[in-house]
Design an enzyme around this catalytic site. Structure first.
Site, PDB file in Angstrom:
ATOM      1  N   SER A 143       0.857  -1.187   0.000  1.00 14.01           N
ATOM      2  CA  SER A 143       0.000   0.000   0.000  1.00 14.01           C
ATOM      3  C   SER A 143       0.891   1.235   0.000  1.00 14.01           C
ATOM      4  O   SER A 143       2.032   1.198   0.504  1.00 14.01           O
ATOM      5  CB  SER A 143      -0.897   0.017   1.241  1.00 14.01           C
ATOM      6  OG  SER A 143      -1.510   1.279   1.406  1.00 14.01           O
ATOM      7  N   TYR A 147      -1.440  -0.867  10.484  1.00 15.85           N
ATOM      8  CA  TYR A 147      -1.599  -1.087   9.046  1.00 15.85           C
ATOM      9  C   TYR A 147      -0.358  -0.626   8.281  1.00 15.85           C
ATOM     10  O   TYR A 147       0.178  -1.368   7.447  1.00 15.85           O
ATOM     11  CB  TYR A 147      -2.831  -0.346   8.530  1.00 15.85           C
ATOM     12  CG  TYR A 147      -3.088  -0.574   7.054  1.00 15.85           C
ATOM     13  CD1 TYR A 147      -3.557  -1.803   6.602  1.00 15.85           C
ATOM     14  CD2 TYR A 147      -2.839   0.423   6.121  1.00 15.85           C
ATOM     15  CE1 TYR A 147      -3.777  -2.032   5.260  1.00 15.85           C
ATOM     16  CE2 TYR A 147      -3.057   0.210   4.765  1.00 15.85           C
ATOM     17  CZ  TYR A 147      -3.529  -1.018   4.343  1.00 15.85           C
ATOM     18  OH  TYR A 147      -3.739  -1.245   3.003  1.00 15.85           O
TER      19      TYR A 147
END
Length: 250
Positions: free
Chosen positions: A139, A152
């Protein structure tokens, strides 16, 4: 490149579902893995209607030892996996002020341990065969530790660094490594995001871009370019300036 066989984890929705179908429609025998079997069955029927081969696979990557054993057995049964895509992942806020350990552990189990288990399960076999392709879906959040998303961001930083080291190690072995850094994509994961999401992409658009990058063997693919460029600039900021700017998002 053309792949005879491929494994895609997290294939019950979002990017994983799209990638599994994208590959199947191009003649690859795809094993679509996820915990939720009902969406996988619907995906298999959609692939069958298009004349493609897609086989649902019940797999929870958070159970790392079971995942490794299952992928090794699958590799033996299908004559060798040509492509393994570690896409399964979960997100969510983990604010340092109200830190949720349970959610953090879930992210580590799936995004870190599960991804590593998926990618390494049949790596020795790929090296022995002199062919194969490992793909991890990271990501743009991996470029810095984003506010309220410590777990995350850290999980995606692990994946990108893990793949980078493998890419160097596997030079001249015939095994390719690709790390993909998506920006904001419409999905279950981003549906409840309370932050602005510039250059938000439709799932189909993101899947097409990722699929093309995988097939051409790109070692790194970050997209869309405006968001990727911004993430790179943020990565280069001095810590004090980054802390000040990021703090304004809270």
């Amino acid at each position: 490149m053309h792949y005879r066989t491929a494994l895609v984890t997290g294939a019950s929705s979002g990017l994983g579902r799209g990638l599994a179908l994208w590959l199947a429609r191009r003649g690859t025998r795809v094993f679509a893995a996820a915990r939720r079997q009902e969406p996988l069955q619907a995906l298999a029927q959609e692939a069958q209607a298009a004349g493609a081969t897609l086989e649902p696979l019940d797999m929870d990557v958070a159970r790392a030892e079971e995942t490794v054993a299952r992928i090794r057995q699958l590799d033996a049964d299908c004559g060798g996996l040509d492509l393994v895509i570690a896409n399964a992942g979960v997100g969510g806020e983990t604010s340092g002020k109200r830190f949720p350990w349970e959610r953090t552990k879930q992210m580590i189990d799936i995004n870190v341990t599960g991804a590593a288990a998926t990618l390494s399960a049949v790596l020795p076999q790929m090296v022995e065969r002199g062919r194969g392709h490992l793909v991890g879906v990271s990501s743009l959040a991996a470029f810095r530790g984003m506010p309220t998303h410590a777990a995350y961001s850290a999980s995606k930083i692990f994946l990108s660094t893990f793949l980078e080291s493998l890419r160097v190690d596997l030079r001249n072995t015939g095994v390719r490594v690709t790390c993909i850094y998506p920006g904001f994509v419409k999905s279950e994961m981003t549906a409840n995001n309370r932050f602005p999401m510039p250059f938000l992409l439709e799932t189909e658009d993101a899947v097409e871009r990722m699929g093309r990058a995988i097939v051409r063997g790109a070692p790194v693919f970050a997209f869309p370019w405006p968001t990727a460029r911004f993430a790179q600039l943020v990565h280069s900021l001095p810590d004090a300036l980054f802390d000040s700017l990021a703090g304004r998002l809270l």
